[in-house]
Structures are given as C-alpha cells and as structure tokens.
Design a protein around this motif. Sequence first.
Motif, short mmCIF file in Angstrom:
data_model
loop_
_atom_site.label_atom_id
_atom_site.label_comp_id
_atom_site.label_asym_id
_atom_site.label_seq_id
_atom_site.Cartn_x
_atom_site.Cartn_y
_atom_site.Cartn_z
N SER A 117 18.60 8.33 6.54
CA SER A 117 19.79 7.71 6.95
C SER A 117 19.89 8.15 8.45
O SER A 117 20.32 7.35 9.31
CB SER A 117 21.08 7.73 6.42
OG SER A 117 20.88 6.89 5.01
N THR A 201 23.77 4.77 4.68
CA THR A 201 23.83 5.36 3.50
C THR A 201 24.84 4.59 2.39
O THR A 201 24.42 4.54 1.30
CB THR A 201 24.64 6.38 3.67
OG1 THR A 201 24.08 7.62 4.80
CG2 THR A 201 25.01 7.57 2.56
N ILE A 204 22.24 2.09 1.05
CA ILE A 204 21.47 2.75 -0.18
C ILE A 204 21.95 3.31 -1.33
O ILE A 204 21.44 2.70 -2.43
CB ILE A 204 20.84 4.01 0.82
CG1 ILE A 204 19.86 3.89 1.76
CG2 ILE A 204 20.07 4.70 -0.40
CD1 ILE A 204 18.51 3.05 1.25
N ASP A 205 23.18 3.83 -1.43
CA ASP A 205 23.66 4.42 -2.38
C ASP A 205 24.81 3.45 -3.38
O ASP A 205 25.27 3.68 -4.35
CB ASP A 205 24.52 5.64 -2.25
CG ASP A 205 25.72 5.74 -1.47
OD1 ASP A 205 26.27 4.67 -1.23
OD2 ASP A 205 25.88 6.94 -0.59
N THR A 207 27.71 2.44 -2.63
CA THR A 207 29.13 2.85 -2.63
C THR A 207 29.95 2.12 -1.53
O THR A 207 29.45 1.47 -0.73
CB THR A 207 29.27 4.51 -2.49
OG1 THR A 207 28.67 4.77 -1.44
CG2 THR A 207 28.72 5.11 -3.95
N LYS A 216 28.77 12.68 0.79
CA LYS A 216 27.97 11.92 1.84
C LYS A 216 29.02 11.86 2.99
O LYS A 216 28.51 11.78 4.11
CB LYS A 216 27.10 10.88 1.36
CG LYS A 216 26.04 11.34 0.38
CD LYS A 216 25.17 10.24 0.06
CE LYS A 216 24.04 10.77 -1.04
NZ LYS A 216 23.21 9.42 -1.40
#
Length: 224
Positions: A117, A201, A204-205, A207, A216
């Motif tokens: 990222s 990010t 990707i994750d 959340t 993060k």
Amino acid sequence: MPIGRKATVGKVPDMENMIRGLLRPFGLNVGEISVGPFDARARDLLAGKKELEAIVAPLLDARNAMRQQVAKLHRLALMAARGDSAVRRMITVPGVGTLVALTFRDTVDDRARFKKSTNVGAHFGLTPRRYQSEQTDRIGSISKCGDELTRAMLYEAPIAILTRIPKNFKLRLWGLRLARKKGLKRAATAVARALAMLLHTIWIDGTTFRFGAGGKRGRVAAAA
C-alpha cells in the motif's frame, strides 16, 4: 464515470464565463451569484433585448442541459458506490466522499496491482522528486505522474480533513502538526500520500475506518 462527471462540471463555469463575456460589452453585469439563480438573472438582463437574447438564450439552454447531465452522472455515481463494498468502506474515512472513493477505486481498478500500500502514493505522483549530484542532494516538488484527476481528489480530501473536520484522529493530528511546521499545502500533500495508502489498505483487508483504532490505521500516518 467520475471522469465524465468532472468534464461536464468543468464545462458549466466555462459556459457561464462565455455568457458573462457576451453581456458585459452591453453594460449588463450578472454579478456575483450562485449557480442556481444564474439563469434567471441572465434572462432578466436580456429582457427587451431581442437580438442579444437570440444569441445568449441558446447558451443558457445549453448550460442548463449540462447541469442536468451533471446531476444525472452524480446520481449514477451514488448508485455505483452503494453497489460497491470497497467504496462503501472507503467513505468511512473522514473527508473521503463518494466521488473520491469511486475515483480511487476506478483508477486503481485491481487492488492486487500494488503489492504494498505504501507504493500507491508514488503511483499518483504524490511523492517528492529528489535531485542528486556530486554537490547537490535536495528534495523538490511532487512528481505529478499518474492520473491527474485521482491526484486532485486525493489532495482535496486532506484539505477537508485539516480544515473542516472537527473530530480529531491520528491522521488529522499528524497533518496538523506538519502544517504548523511546513504549511498547509505541504501538509495536505503528505496527508494525501497517507490517505492513498489508507484507502488501499482498507480495500485490501476488508475493514472500515475506526476513530482511535491502533494497528494499521495508526501506522498509516507514521509511515507517510
């Protein structure tokens, strides 16, 4: 879709400036007025001036048609955002609206495009250039490579974060400290880099943004 909307939005003030320019030589001044009443104000000035009205009225009609298309494209953007889980999660970040998230999502296209990222900011030209020689080593302005619209969107969001959002969070506090040292423009650019990293990010994750969260979310500002 965001590109089409922005192109159409940009044509509206261009048309208004053209209309102002046509009216001015006749002593007709539209004045400082918001977008909504512009049409009524211009038509009032044209009352009784048939020859001038024949020239300007079609331009006013064209301007109104553009505004309708802008509204239509905006509704389509909102519908697209509601149907995209990644965009819905991105707009949980303070200062990031639907158009910012949708533009970022459409431009990146594939989240796996970046292995890290931290590389996203550089891709959109938000990383300062570095000039090195035997006698010189200095950091210059940002590279401005990559997609211009996305870079502009990523820059507008930090301005909102730093100047209009009252609630504090790690990225905002970091940006405010930077603004006191280096000025708002440089701080906004740095926050834009961190924001690009944060949005990727989140994408990707899977959340969402959380005020006061560690992990993060806390490391994004520190790594910018």
